[in-house]
Write a protein that holds these residues in place. Structure first.
Motif, PDB file in Angstrom:
ATOM      1  N   VAL A   4      67.133  50.386  30.910  1.00 46.71           N
ATOM      2  CA  VAL A   4      67.503  49.065  30.410  1.00 46.71           C
ATOM      3  C   VAL A   4      67.704  48.097  31.577  1.00 46.71           C
ATOM      4  O   VAL A   4      68.206  48.479  32.640  1.00 46.71           O
ATOM      5  N   ALA A   5      67.294  46.858  31.346  1.00 43.88           N
ATOM      6  CA  ALA A   5      67.520  45.771  32.313  1.00 43.88           C
ATOM      7  C   ALA A   5      68.486  44.776  31.688  1.00 43.88           C
ATOM      8  O   ALA A   5      68.360  44.436  30.505  1.00 43.88           O
ATOM      9  N   LEU A   6      69.448  44.316  32.470  1.00 43.75           N
ATOM     10  CA  LEU A   6      70.441  43.352  31.984  1.00 43.75           C
ATOM     11  C   LEU A   6      70.069  41.949  32.419  1.00 43.75           C
ATOM     12  O   LEU A   6      69.561  41.745  33.521  1.00 43.75           O
ATOM     13  N   TYR A   7      70.327  40.974  31.556  1.00 44.26           N
ATOM     14  CA  TYR A   7      70.106  39.568  31.918  1.00 44.26           C
ATOM     15  C   TYR A   7      71.341  38.760  31.544  1.00 44.26           C
ATOM     16  O   TYR A   7      71.891  38.894  30.434  1.00 44.26           O
ATOM     17  N   ALA A   8      71.785  37.904  32.478  1.00 39.82           N
ATOM     18  CA  ALA A   8      72.955  37.053  32.244  1.00 39.82           C
ATOM     19  C   ALA A   8      72.678  35.663  32.801  1.00 39.82           C
ATOM     20  O   ALA A   8      71.974  35.510  33.806  1.00 39.82           O
ATOM     21  N   ARG A   9      73.232  34.665  32.146  1.00 39.67           N
ATOM     22  CA  ARG A   9      73.048  33.276  32.586  1.00 39.67           C
ATOM     23  C   ARG A   9      74.236  32.453  32.144  1.00 39.67           C
ATOM     24  O   ARG A   9      74.820  32.700  31.092  1.00 39.67           O
ATOM     25  N   TYR A  10      74.618  31.505  32.981  1.00 38.75           N
ATOM     26  CA  TYR A  10      75.535  30.470  32.498  1.00 38.75           C
ATOM     27  C   TYR A  10      74.959  29.122  32.885  1.00 38.75           C
ATOM     28  O   TYR A  10      74.316  28.972  33.915  1.00 38.75           O
ATOM     29  N   SER A  11      75.145  28.148  32.020  1.00 40.33           N
ATOM     30  CA  SER A  11      74.504  26.851  32.197  1.00 40.33           C
ATOM     31  C   SER A  11      75.342  25.942  33.074  1.00 40.33           C
ATOM     32  O   SER A  11      76.502  26.210  33.369  1.00 40.33           O
ATOM     33  N   SER A  12      74.739  24.823  33.456  1.00 41.67           N
ATOM     34  CA  SER A  12      75.426  23.880  34.339  1.00 41.67           C
ATOM     35  C   SER A  12      76.581  23.170  33.656  1.00 41.67           C
ATOM     36  O   SER A  12      77.393  22.552  34.318  1.00 41.67           O
ATOM     37  N   GLN A  23      79.551  38.716  31.474  1.00 41.26           N
ATOM     38  CA  GLN A  23      78.394  39.097  30.654  1.00 41.26           C
ATOM     39  C   GLN A  23      77.821  40.446  31.097  1.00 41.26           C
ATOM     40  O   GLN A  23      77.507  41.311  30.268  1.00 41.26           O
ATOM     41  N   LEU A  24      77.683  40.630  32.403  1.00 45.15           N
ATOM     42  CA  LEU A  24      77.120  41.880  32.906  1.00 45.15           C
ATOM     43  C   LEU A  24      78.037  43.070  32.616  1.00 45.15           C
ATOM     44  O   LEU A  24      77.573  44.173  32.286  1.00 45.15           O
ATOM     45  N   ARG A  25      79.354  42.862  32.733  1.00 43.93           N
ATOM     46  CA  ARG A  25      80.297  43.963  32.475  1.00 43.93           C
ATOM     47  C   ARG A  25      80.219  44.404  31.017  1.00 43.93           C
ATOM     48  O   ARG A  25      80.173  45.615  30.719  1.00 43.93           O
ATOM     49  N   GLN A  34      75.682  53.609  24.667  1.00 46.48           N
ATOM     50  CA  GLN A  34      74.428  54.020  24.036  1.00 46.48           C
ATOM     51  C   GLN A  34      73.720  55.120  24.816  1.00 46.48           C
ATOM     52  O   GLN A  34      72.711  55.651  24.347  1.00 46.48           O
ATOM     53  N   GLY A  35      74.229  55.441  26.003  1.00 48.06           N
ATOM     54  CA  GLY A  35      73.592  56.470  26.810  1.00 48.06           C
ATOM     55  C   GLY A  35      72.356  55.977  27.555  1.00 48.06           C
ATOM     56  O   GLY A  35      71.473  56.779  27.890  1.00 48.06           O
ATOM     57  N   TRP A  36      72.290  54.685  27.815  1.00 52.67           N
ATOM     58  CA  TRP A  36      71.140  54.110  28.506  1.00 52.67           C
ATOM     59  C   TRP A  36      71.410  54.039  30.003  1.00 52.67           C
ATOM     60  O   TRP A  36      72.561  53.972  30.447  1.00 52.67           O
ATOM     61  N   SER A  37      70.338  54.012  30.775  1.00 45.90           N
ATOM     62  CA  SER A  37      70.441  53.903  32.237  1.00 45.90           C
ATOM     63  C   SER A  37      70.083  52.476  32.664  1.00 45.90           C
ATOM     64  O   SER A  37      68.966  52.006  32.402  1.00 45.90           O
ATOM     65  N   VAL A  38      71.027  51.783  33.294  1.00 46.04           N
ATOM     66  CA  VAL A  38      70.790  50.413  33.767  1.00 46.04           C
ATOM     67  C   VAL A  38      70.037  50.488  35.095  1.00 46.04           C
ATOM     68  O   VAL A  38      70.559  51.021  36.078  1.00 46.04           O
ATOM     69  N   VAL A  39      68.816  49.965  35.098  1.00 42.57           N
ATOM     70  CA  VAL A  39      67.993  50.050  36.313  1.00 42.57           C
ATOM     71  C   VAL A  39      68.079  48.788  37.159  1.00 42.57           C
ATOM     72  O   VAL A  39      67.892  48.832  38.380  1.00 42.57           O
ATOM     73  N   GLU A  40      68.360  47.648  36.552  1.00 39.27           N
ATOM     74  CA  GLU A  40      68.456  46.408  37.333  1.00 39.27           C
ATOM     75  C   GLU A  40      69.114  45.314  36.502  1.00 39.27           C
ATOM     76  O   GLU A  40      69.083  45.352  35.257  1.00 39.27           O
ATOM     77  N   SER A  41      69.700  44.337  37.204  1.00 38.62           N
ATOM     78  CA  SER A  41      70.334  43.184  36.556  1.00 38.62           C
ATOM     79  C   SER A  41      69.675  41.907  37.075  1.00 38.62           C
ATOM     80  O   SER A  41      69.429  41.771  38.279  1.00 38.62           O
ATOM     81  N   PHE A  42      69.440  40.966  36.174  1.00 40.46           N
ATOM     82  CA  PHE A  42      68.832  39.675  36.518  1.00 40.46           C
ATOM     83  C   PHE A  42      69.795  38.572  36.091  1.00 40.46           C
ATOM     84  O   PHE A  42      70.362  38.624  34.985  1.00 40.46           O
ATOM     85  N   THR A  43      69.972  37.566  36.966  1.00 39.37           N
ATOM     86  CA  THR A  43      70.926  36.495  36.672  1.00 39.37           C
ATOM     87  C   THR A  43      70.348  35.135  37.027  1.00 39.37           C
ATOM     88  O   THR A  43      69.502  35.011  37.920  1.00 39.37           O
ATOM     89  N   ILE A 102      67.346  43.257  22.993  1.00 39.64           N
ATOM     90  CA  ILE A 102      68.594  43.515  22.267  1.00 39.64           C
ATOM     91  C   ILE A 102      69.693  42.638  22.863  1.00 39.64           C
ATOM     92  O   ILE A 102      69.780  42.480  24.082  1.00 39.64           O
ATOM     93  N   THR A 103      70.514  42.057  22.000  1.00 38.62           N
ATOM     94  CA  THR A 103      71.647  41.259  22.464  1.00 38.62           C
ATOM     95  C   THR A 103      72.933  41.817  21.847  1.00 38.62           C
ATOM     96  O   THR A 103      72.912  42.467  20.789  1.00 38.62           O
ATOM     97  N   LEU A 104      74.057  41.574  22.516  1.00 40.45           N
ATOM     98  CA  LEU A 104      75.342  42.037  22.003  1.00 40.45           C
ATOM     99  C   LEU A 104      75.726  41.313  20.723  1.00 40.45           C
ATOM    100  O   LEU A 104      76.398  41.885  19.859  1.00 40.45           O
ATOM    101  N   SER A 105      75.303  40.060  20.576  1.00 36.64           N
ATOM    102  CA  SER A 105      75.692  39.264  19.410  1.00 36.64           C
ATOM    103  C   SER A 105      74.806  39.538  18.205  1.00 36.64           C
ATOM    104  O   SER A 105      75.300  39.701  17.084  1.00 36.64           O
ATOM    105  N   GLU A 106      73.497  39.626  18.407  1.00 33.16           N
ATOM    106  CA  GLU A 106      72.566  39.733  17.281  1.00 33.16           C
ATOM    107  C   GLU A 106      72.004  41.128  17.086  1.00 33.16           C
ATOM    108  O   GLU A 106      71.390  41.413  16.061  1.00 33.16           O
TER     109      GLU A 106
END
Length: 575
Positions: A4-12, A23-25, A34-43, A102-106
């Motif tokens: 799994v790859a994580l993506y996080a953003r906050y706006s200006s 968001q990343l935490r 879920q037993g997934w392996s996080v391979v990288e995070s993008f921000t 997949i998102t935490l909210s939806e």
């Protein structure tokens, strides 16, 4: 294990860097459950979600194509993008690569989420833009600036009764205001923006950004109200909503568009006035006068270009504006000479006040006349250049012979080495293995690789120059000299001259107004010009075919810098 790859953003509009870590935490906790392996995070930090022109999301989509992960996990779909079209595009690309979104909210995103949430996010952006626009307009109506700052003013940092910052307040900086008045006075008196900028730079006065002044900083664009001379705040008027930003759907970048004048907002703020009305009107009158002059010149130039294009549509768009465009350089600082005004050239460095002391200028007509005369009486004097051309041909042909002899020797030695290798291999295959044979084979294989590399590095063979090149040169010089005297052939003659002259160095003389012009030529380019199109190309092997082959080979060598080609050693020519 699922990658799994994580993506996080906050706006200006939410300047809280901790939001990214939150968001990343939360996403890591979900992936761990879920037993997934996080391979990288993008921000993407402090970047609006209205566009996909973001380094984090672009890197994510690039890695998706490489199959590095199976799932993209984010806090919510609006973290990916708030634009409905962009959300759909990301979803399609992920599906094509076999990656789930997949998102935490939806939860797992489907076409239904893309349609509904994409529409809601787009409406949110539109509503946010309207509210922001309304708030800024209210600030302008109250006599405060909507944003940004102009030279001559500073932002007043104040707090209201609730401790919130009061936005839009400005006050005059008197030292800078005096510079603004000086610019207006000098322009109204007839001084151009380039000279004004140069004088300010010479006096060490910093520009609006803290760096050097430029003519465009002063001149600006009258239509959009940019530049010192067009800032209405200097006469106590805030002009807001003149332009709007639109997103280019092809690139995602923002472009400016003019709003109709009926939507402009005008508010008088007399306490911020720096320039009086009389001086402002004088500047506007001069801008109008110069605009009319240049408008006629531009229209005349376009009409001439259209006529020339009608006569020769293919070449008209590629010809330089003048005979010496891009070829003139200052002999004191090596910076280019550029046009100043209508038909006069001067040193760029001196004009912009960056240290050059060469203040001499020269008119275009006089300079072109001097160049043509120099070409006719020096470059076009075959008796003076024949010996250089003959020596150049001899040197080129000598280098060709040495190179060919060396290559032929290497080829012969390579053939001998390969024969020896085959013989040793045959002996070994027949059972005659011996340690000495293996050692000898290793030595021969190393020699084979060395010879092959030497042959691969050998330059492409250049055909010999015609031994009678000096005579060919004399004939072409005569035709070019005649073409310069015929207006209908002038452009063709100019093209030929630009092949011969690599630069014109202008140096101030001892007398007042005196300018020395030195023409520099490239002997390789001259030889190329002599042989090019001497006759129409013939079949391979025909004598003239070699001349055209040389023309093609020499074209990339027609550089402005002479060093680098062994044929040029001691062969560059100054006229």
């Amino acid at each position: 294990m699922t990658r799994v790859a994580l993506y996080a953003r906050y706006s200006s509009d939410n300047q809280r860097d901790a939001s990214i870590e939150d968001q990343l935490r939360q996403s890591r906790d979900y992936a761990e459950r879920q037993g997934w392996s996080v391979v990288e995070s993008f921000t993407d930090r402090a970047i609006s979600g209205a566009s996909l022109i973001r380094p984090g999301i672009q890197k994510l989509m690039a890695d998706v194509q490489g199959g590095r992960f199976d799932i993209v996990l984010s806090e919510a779909l609006d973290r990916i993008s708030r634009d409905q079209e962009d959300v759909a595009a990301v979803y399609k690309r992920l599906r094509f690569a076999g990656v789930q979104l997949i998102t935490l909210s939806e939860g797992e995103i489907s076409e239904l989420h893309v349609g509904l949430k994409g529409t809601m996010n787009a409406l949110f952006l539109k509503d946010l833009a309207l509210k922001t626009h309304r708030g800024i307009r209210g600030r302008v109506e109250a006599g405060k600036l909507g944003g940004g700052n102009a030279y001559g003013y500073r932002v007043m940092k104040q707090l209201d009764a609730r401790g919130e910052p009061i936005r839009g307040e400005r006050e005059i900086v008197e030292d800078e205001a005096e510079i603004v008045r000086r610019i207006f006075r000098e322009y109204a008196a007839g001084k151009g923006p380039q000279r004004i900028a140069a004088d300010l730079n010479r006096k060490g006065i910093p520009g609006p950004t803290g760096g050097r002044w430029s003519d465009t900083t002063i001149r600006g664009n009258r239509a959009v109200g940019s530049g010192i001379l067009n800032c209405e705040l200097y006469i106590g008027i805030i002009r807001w909503n003149r332009q709007r930003r639109l997103k280019d759907p092809a690139t995602g970048s923002r472009v400016m568009r003019m709003n109709p004048q009926s939507s402009w907002v005008r508010k008088e703020v007399p306490e911020l006035r720096i320039i009086d009305d009389a001086l402002w009107e004088a500047v506007k009158a001069r801008q109008t006068e110069l605009g009319e002059v240049y408008r006629k010149n531009i229209e005349g130039g376009l009409k001439a270009l259209e006529q020339r294009a009608t006569a020769n549509a293919l070449n008209a768009t590629h010809r330089p504006r003048t005979m010496l465009s891009g070829l003139m350089f200052c002999g004191c600082c090596e910076q280019p000479y550029v046009r100043r005004g209508q038909d006069r050239y001067c040193c760029t460095s001196h004009l912009m006040g960056t240290g050059c002391t060469n203040s001499r200028t020269v008119t275009r007509d006089k300079l072109e006349e001097r160049v043509v005369n120099g070409l006719k009486h020096r470059l076009m004097a075959p008796d003076k250049a024949a010996e250089a051309m003959r020596a150049f041909a001899e040197e080129t042909n000598r280098l060709n012979r040495e190179r060919r002899a060396s290559s032929e020797s290497d080829r012969q030695e390579l053939a001998q080495v390969e024969t020896a290798i085959r013989e040793i291999v045959a002996v070994i295959e027949q059972g005659g293995f011996h340690r000495a044979l293996l050692d000898r084979l290793t030595v021969l294989e190393a020699k084979q690789a060395e010879l092959q590399e030497s042959l691969a590095r050998a330059p492409v063979d250049v055909p010999d120059l015609h031994p009678n090149i000096a005579e060919l040169y004399r004939r072409k010089v005569e035709r070019l000299s005649e073409a310069l005297d015929h207006p209908e052939d002038r452009y063709e003659a100019i093209d030929a001259i630009r092949q011969l002259v690599t630069r014109v160095v202008l140096t101030p003389g001892a007398k007042r107004g005196e300018v020395h012009a030195v023409l520099h030529g490239d002997i390789v380019a001259i030889a190329d010009w002599v042989l090019k199109e001497t006759e129409r190309p013939r079949k391979a092997g025909h004598p003239t075919h070699r001349a055209h082959a040389l023309a093609r080979v020499s074209e990339p060598v027609e550089a402005r810098a002479w060093p680098g080609d062994p044929r040029l050693a001691g062969r560059s020519k100054r006229y």
